[in-house]
Write an enzyme that holds these catalytic residues in place. Structure first.
Site, PDB file in Angstrom:
ATOM      1  N   SER A 124       0.830  -1.200   0.000  1.00  0.00           N
ATOM      2  CA  SER A 124       0.000   0.000   0.000  1.00  0.00           C
ATOM      3  C   SER A 124       0.862   1.246   0.000  1.00  0.00           C
ATOM      4  O   SER A 124       1.973   1.252   0.556  1.00  0.00           O
ATOM      5  CB  SER A 124      -0.861  -0.017   1.271  1.00  0.00           C
ATOM      6  OG  SER A 124      -1.405   1.251   1.510  1.00  0.00           O
ATOM      7  N   TYR A 148      -1.857  -1.318  10.638  1.00  0.00           N
ATOM      8  CA  TYR A 148      -2.115  -1.812   9.274  1.00  0.00           C
ATOM      9  C   TYR A 148      -0.924  -1.501   8.365  1.00  0.00           C
ATOM     10  O   TYR A 148      -0.393  -2.376   7.671  1.00  0.00           O
ATOM     11  CB  TYR A 148      -3.389  -1.177   8.709  1.00  0.00           C
ATOM     12  CG  TYR A 148      -3.522  -1.378   7.210  1.00  0.00           C
ATOM     13  CD1 TYR A 148      -3.879  -2.618   6.692  1.00  0.00           C
ATOM     14  CD2 TYR A 148      -3.265  -0.331   6.316  1.00  0.00           C
ATOM     15  CE1 TYR A 148      -3.973  -2.810   5.312  1.00  0.00           C
ATOM     16  CE2 TYR A 148      -3.365  -0.515   4.946  1.00  0.00           C
ATOM     17  CZ  TYR A 148      -3.716  -1.751   4.451  1.00  0.00           C
ATOM     18  OH  TYR A 148      -3.805  -1.941   3.092  1.00  0.00           O
ATOM     19  N   LYS A 152       2.146  -3.982   6.320  1.00  0.00           N
ATOM     20  CA  LYS A 152       2.552  -3.948   4.909  1.00  0.00           C
ATOM     21  C   LYS A 152       4.070  -3.779   4.807  1.00  0.00           C
ATOM     22  O   LYS A 152       4.729  -4.452   4.025  1.00  0.00           O
ATOM     23  CB  LYS A 152       1.831  -2.807   4.175  1.00  0.00           C
ATOM     24  CG  LYS A 152       0.324  -3.016   4.055  1.00  0.00           C
ATOM     25  CD  LYS A 152      -0.011  -4.256   3.253  1.00  0.00           C
ATOM     26  CE  LYS A 152      -1.484  -4.559   3.199  1.00  0.00           C
ATOM     27  NZ  LYS A 152      -1.795  -5.876   2.619  1.00  0.00           N
TER      28      LYS A 152
HETATM   29  P1  NAD Z   1     -11.015  -6.956   0.791  1.00  0.00           P
HETATM   30  O1  NAD Z   1     -11.259  -6.982   2.255  1.00  0.00           O
HETATM   31  O2  NAD Z   1     -12.149  -6.677  -0.115  1.00  0.00           O
HETATM   32  O3  NAD Z   1     -10.349  -8.330   0.329  1.00  0.00           O
HETATM   33  C1  NAD Z   1      -9.490  -9.065   1.177  1.00  0.00           C
HETATM   34  C2  NAD Z   1      -9.946 -10.512   1.116  1.00  0.00           C
HETATM   35  O4  NAD Z   1      -9.067 -11.293   1.941  1.00  0.00           O
HETATM   36  C3  NAD Z   1     -11.358 -10.714   1.655  1.00  0.00           C
HETATM   37  O5  NAD Z   1     -12.104 -11.476   0.743  1.00  0.00           O
HETATM   38  C4  NAD Z   1     -11.155 -11.475   2.976  1.00  0.00           C
HETATM   39  O6  NAD Z   1     -12.229 -12.352   3.233  1.00  0.00           O
HETATM   40  C5  NAD Z   1      -9.843 -12.205   2.708  1.00  0.00           C
HETATM   41  N1  NAD Z   1      -9.043 -12.532   3.881  1.00  0.00           N
HETATM   42  C6  NAD Z   1      -8.602 -11.704   4.862  1.00  0.00           C
HETATM   43  N2  NAD Z   1      -7.850 -12.395   5.732  1.00  0.00           N
HETATM   44  C7  NAD Z   1      -7.787 -13.684   5.290  1.00  0.00           C
HETATM   45  C8  NAD Z   1      -7.157 -14.861   5.737  1.00  0.00           C
HETATM   46  N3  NAD Z   1      -6.422 -14.880   6.852  1.00  0.00           N
HETATM   47  N4  NAD Z   1      -7.320 -16.000   5.029  1.00  0.00           N
HETATM   48  C9  NAD Z   1      -8.058 -16.015   3.901  1.00  0.00           C
HETATM   49  N5  NAD Z   1      -8.685 -14.927   3.425  1.00  0.00           N
HETATM   50  C10 NAD Z   1      -8.551 -13.763   4.108  1.00  0.00           C
HETATM   51  O7  NAD Z   1      -9.815  -5.924   0.540  1.00  0.00           O
HETATM   52  P2  NAD Z   1      -9.271  -5.321  -0.819  1.00  0.00           P
HETATM   53  O8  NAD Z   1      -9.637  -3.887  -0.859  1.00  0.00           O
HETATM   54  O9  NAD Z   1      -9.615  -6.196  -1.949  1.00  0.00           O
HETATM   55  O10 NAD Z   1      -7.712  -5.386  -0.533  1.00  0.00           O
HETATM   56  C11 NAD Z   1      -6.905  -6.451  -1.007  1.00  0.00           C
HETATM   57  C12 NAD Z   1      -5.475  -6.228  -0.515  1.00  0.00           C
HETATM   58  O11 NAD Z   1      -4.999  -4.975  -1.007  1.00  0.00           O
HETATM   59  C13 NAD Z   1      -5.339  -6.178   0.994  1.00  0.00           C
HETATM   60  O12 NAD Z   1      -4.152  -6.837   1.353  1.00  0.00           O
HETATM   61  C14 NAD Z   1      -5.249  -4.699   1.293  1.00  0.00           C
HETATM   62  O13 NAD Z   1      -4.534  -4.451   2.474  1.00  0.00           O
HETATM   63  C15 NAD Z   1      -4.508  -4.186   0.071  1.00  0.00           C
HETATM   64  N6  NAD Z   1      -4.769  -2.763  -0.197  1.00  0.00           N
HETATM   65  C16 NAD Z   1      -6.043  -2.324  -0.336  1.00  0.00           C
HETATM   66  C17 NAD Z   1      -6.295  -0.961  -0.548  1.00  0.00           C
HETATM   67  C18 NAD Z   1      -7.709  -0.438  -0.656  1.00  0.00           C
HETATM   68  O14 NAD Z   1      -7.900   0.778  -0.505  1.00  0.00           O
HETATM   69  N7  NAD Z   1      -8.698  -1.266  -0.933  1.00  0.00           N
HETATM   70  C19 NAD Z   1      -5.215  -0.046  -0.643  1.00  0.00           C
HETATM   71  C20 NAD Z   1      -3.923  -0.539  -0.527  1.00  0.00           C
HETATM   72  C21 NAD Z   1      -3.699  -1.908  -0.307  1.00  0.00           C
HETATM   73  N1  UFG Z   2     -12.400  11.495   3.408  1.00  0.00           N
HETATM   74  C1  UFG Z   2     -13.384  12.381   3.777  1.00  0.00           C
HETATM   75  N2  UFG Z   2     -14.545  11.880   4.289  1.00  0.00           N
HETATM   76  C2  UFG Z   2     -14.775  10.555   4.459  1.00  0.00           C
HETATM   77  C3  UFG Z   2     -13.747   9.646   4.062  1.00  0.00           C
HETATM   78  C4  UFG Z   2     -12.571  10.152   3.552  1.00  0.00           C
HETATM   79  O1  UFG Z   2     -13.230  13.588   3.658  1.00  0.00           O
HETATM   80  O2  UFG Z   2     -15.845  10.157   4.942  1.00  0.00           O
HETATM   81  C5  UFG Z   2     -11.151  12.016   2.819  1.00  0.00           C
HETATM   82  C6  UFG Z   2      -9.899  11.689   3.621  1.00  0.00           C
HETATM   83  O3  UFG Z   2      -9.674  12.656   4.600  1.00  0.00           O
HETATM   84  C7  UFG Z   2      -8.841  11.658   2.520  1.00  0.00           C
HETATM   85  C8  UFG Z   2      -9.599  11.143   1.288  1.00  0.00           C
HETATM   86  O4  UFG Z   2     -10.977  11.391   1.568  1.00  0.00           O
HETATM   87  O5  UFG Z   2      -8.395  12.955   2.248  1.00  0.00           O
HETATM   88  C9  UFG Z   2      -9.402   9.663   1.039  1.00  0.00           C
HETATM   89  O6  UFG Z   2      -9.688   8.940   2.223  1.00  0.00           O
HETATM   90  P1  UFG Z   2      -9.898   7.351   2.208  1.00  0.00           P
HETATM   91  O7  UFG Z   2     -10.263   6.949   3.596  1.00  0.00           O
HETATM   92  O8  UFG Z   2     -10.802   6.960   1.108  1.00  0.00           O
HETATM   93  O9  UFG Z   2      -8.449   6.784   1.803  1.00  0.00           O
HETATM   94  P2  UFG Z   2      -7.038   6.967   2.501  1.00  0.00           P
HETATM   95  O10 UFG Z   2      -6.149   7.615   1.491  1.00  0.00           O
HETATM   96  O11 UFG Z   2      -7.129   7.591   3.826  1.00  0.00           O
HETATM   97  O12 UFG Z   2      -6.582   5.454   2.721  1.00  0.00           O
HETATM   98  C10 UFG Z   2      -6.700   4.455   1.700  1.00  0.00           C
HETATM   99  C11 UFG Z   2      -6.887   3.088   2.332  1.00  0.00           C
HETATM  100  C12 UFG Z   2      -5.648   2.666   3.054  1.00  0.00           C
HETATM  101  C13 UFG Z   2      -4.474   2.733   2.128  1.00  0.00           C
HETATM  102  C14 UFG Z   2      -4.346   4.095   1.487  1.00  0.00           C
HETATM  103  C15 UFG Z   2      -3.295   4.025   0.411  1.00  0.00           C
HETATM  104  O13 UFG Z   2      -7.979   3.118   3.249  1.00  0.00           O
HETATM  105  O14 UFG Z   2      -5.796   1.340   3.480  1.00  0.00           O
HETATM  106  O15 UFG Z   2      -5.582   4.481   0.867  1.00  0.00           O
HETATM  107  O16 UFG Z   2      -3.119   5.251  -0.184  1.00  0.00           O
HETATM  108  F1  UFG Z   2      -3.351   2.472   2.825  1.00  0.00           F
END
Ligand code: NAD
Ligand code: UFG
Length: 362
Positions: A124, A148, A152
């Site tokens: 991330s 979290y 990573k």
């Molecule tokens: P998500 O929660 O939709 O998907 C994660 C999946 O992993 C889920 O289906 C959950 O059931 C499964 N899971 C969690 N722990 C498990 C375990 N121990 N065994 C088996 N399955 C398990 O999340 P996502 O948004 O698809 O994110 C996928 C990956 O990308 C994650 O590692 C997350 O940290 C990373 N990531 C996501 C974002 C974001 O904003 N969505 C940003 C940066 C990184």
């Molecule tokens: N924000 C609002 N109101 C809300 C939610 C968010 O104003 O209700 C703003 C936040 O302050 C930020 C922007 O919208 O400025 C984006 O916020 P998000 O919560 O959507 O995303 P973040 O960038 O804070 O974090 C996300 C994921 C993290 C990941 C990161 C990587 O949640 O897991 O992006 O860039 F690590």
């Protein structure tokens, strides 16, 4: 090639399953469904017309993981499975460290034992901490403000060390920026449980009238309009980034930012969503959210140079697709409960005019 996709029933994982299958890869999913539903994999099948082999297992469970490795001739692993809610990680650090780090260790141990040499890890942008945007892969990682983010950074270090002593291994660390949107079929998308933490799912909940208004966290940042800047990337582009990685593997450790290289403010996103979908999103400005950065966006030029990958979809696509998915979910829920539309939902009927829904009756 057979690819084990952990967390494949989740948001990014399911879109990546689609992209992999479309590119000719065979997909084996391991997911414990702690934040997803098996039904999502049915939708993947509906989109691609290809089978997904599914194991409902916890990937911290060594025995269960080995069962998959012994049954299938795997060519690579993409490890999405993880817990991802930043604020929850502050409240439940042990659950986050255990789940996110032990899973990485169990999977890499199985890779070593069964000679699987390709490992792609979902990292991330949060690992850049308080570096100054645009973030470049060569930057020294700074401490993150939550467990979290630490999971990573630690997983990245574990995989880097393992690759060093395993000649022929290819470890790819993908640093995602802010994935939003959904598959254009409206069949798969983001389904956060409870009140969403992230901006786009919050906007769609306000748009459909489930939540009153969006709270914009701060308008006093040193940015174009005072609100936070992020690099929103269409989840389909992000998914295709994984295919580009598998198509261009090289030995050793490779790190790529997957973003658009474009910073967008909260207000810009709200306006684009309103214009793209013809719906108002009421909001109020409130105090900054603790731990938020003013600006977080990628320099994604390395992925373009080395993988030939760039994000193709724009902000309007992201907003349209996010709303199409949410709309379809709403129609489906209504159909299931056979109830009248709620009183609070006075917004335009979904699926009309600029929101064509695919023919996707189950
Ligand atoms: P998500 O929660 O939709 O998907 C994660 C999946 O992993 C889920 O289906 C959950 O059931 C499964 N899971 C969690 N722990 C498990 C375990 N121990 N065994 C088996 N399955 C398990 O999340 P996502 O948004 O698809 O994110 C996928 C990956 O990308 C994650 O590692 C997350 O940290 C990373 N990531 C996501 C974002 C974001 O904003 N969505 C940003 C940066 C990184
Ligand atoms: N924000 C609002 N109101 C809300 C939610 C968010 O104003 O209700 C703003 C936040 O302050 C930020 C922007 O919208 O400025 C984006 O916020 P998000 O919560 O959507 O995303 P973040 O960038 O804070 O974090 C996300 C994921 C993290 C990941 C990161 C990587 O949640 O897991 O992006 O860039 F690590």
């Amino acid at each position: 090639m057979n690819i084990l996709v952990t967390g494949g029933a989740g948001y990014i994982g399911s879109h990546t399953c689609v992209a992999l299958q479309e590119a000719g890869y065979s997909v084996i999913v391991a997911d414990n469904l702690c934040n997803s539903k098996a039904e999502t994999l049915e939708q993947v099948k509906q989109i691609t017309n290809k089978e997904v082999t599914f194991y409902q297992i916890d990937v911290t469970d060594e025995v269960a993981v080995e069962t998959i490795f012994s049954k299938h001739q795997l060519d690579g692993v993409i490890h999405f499975a993880g817990l991802k809610a930043v604020s929850e990680s502050v409240e439940k650090p042990l659950a986050y460290y255990y789940n996110n780090i032990v899973s990485t260790m169990v999977l890499s141990k199985a890779c070593q034992k069964y000679g699987v040499k390709r490992f792609v890890f979902s990292s991330s942008a949060t690992v850049y901490g308080e570096n100054k945007a645009p973030f470049v892969e060569t930057m020294t990682l700074l401490p993150t403000t939550n467990p979290y983010g630490e999971t990573k950074a630690i997983s990245e270090r574990i995989l880097t060390d393992i690759a060093k002593v395993n000649p022929g291994w290819s470890v790819t660390l993908l640093r995602y920026f802010n994935p939003v949107g959904a598959h254009e079929s409206g069949l798969i998308g983001e389904t956060p449980s409870g009140i969403p933490n992230n901006l786009m799912p919050y906007i769609t909940q306000v748009a459909k009238g489930k939540l009153d208004k969006l709270r914009v966290f701060g308008n006093d940042y040193p940015t174009v309009d005072g609100t936070g800047i992020r690099d929103y990337i269409h989840v389909r582009d992000l998914a295709e980034g994984h295919v580009a990685v598998l198509d261009n593997l090289t030995d050793g450790v490779n790190i790529y930012n997957l973003g658009t290289s474009q910073g967008i403010s909260v207000l810009q996103l709200i306006r684009t969503f309103e214009e793209a979908n013809g719906i108002d999103v009421p909001y109020e400005i409130v105090a900054r959210r603790p731990g938020d950065l003013a600006e977080c966006y990628a320099d994604a030029s390395k992925a373009e140079r080395e993988l030939g990958w760039t994000a193709k979809r724009n902000l309007v696509d992201m907003c349209r697709d996010a709303w199409r998915f949410e709309s379809r979910m709403m129609l489906k829920r209504r159909k299931n409960s056979d109830s009248k539309p709620s009183k609070s939902n006075t917004r335009p009927e979904i699926g009309k005019e600029n929101m064509p829904l695919y023919d996707c009756e189950e």
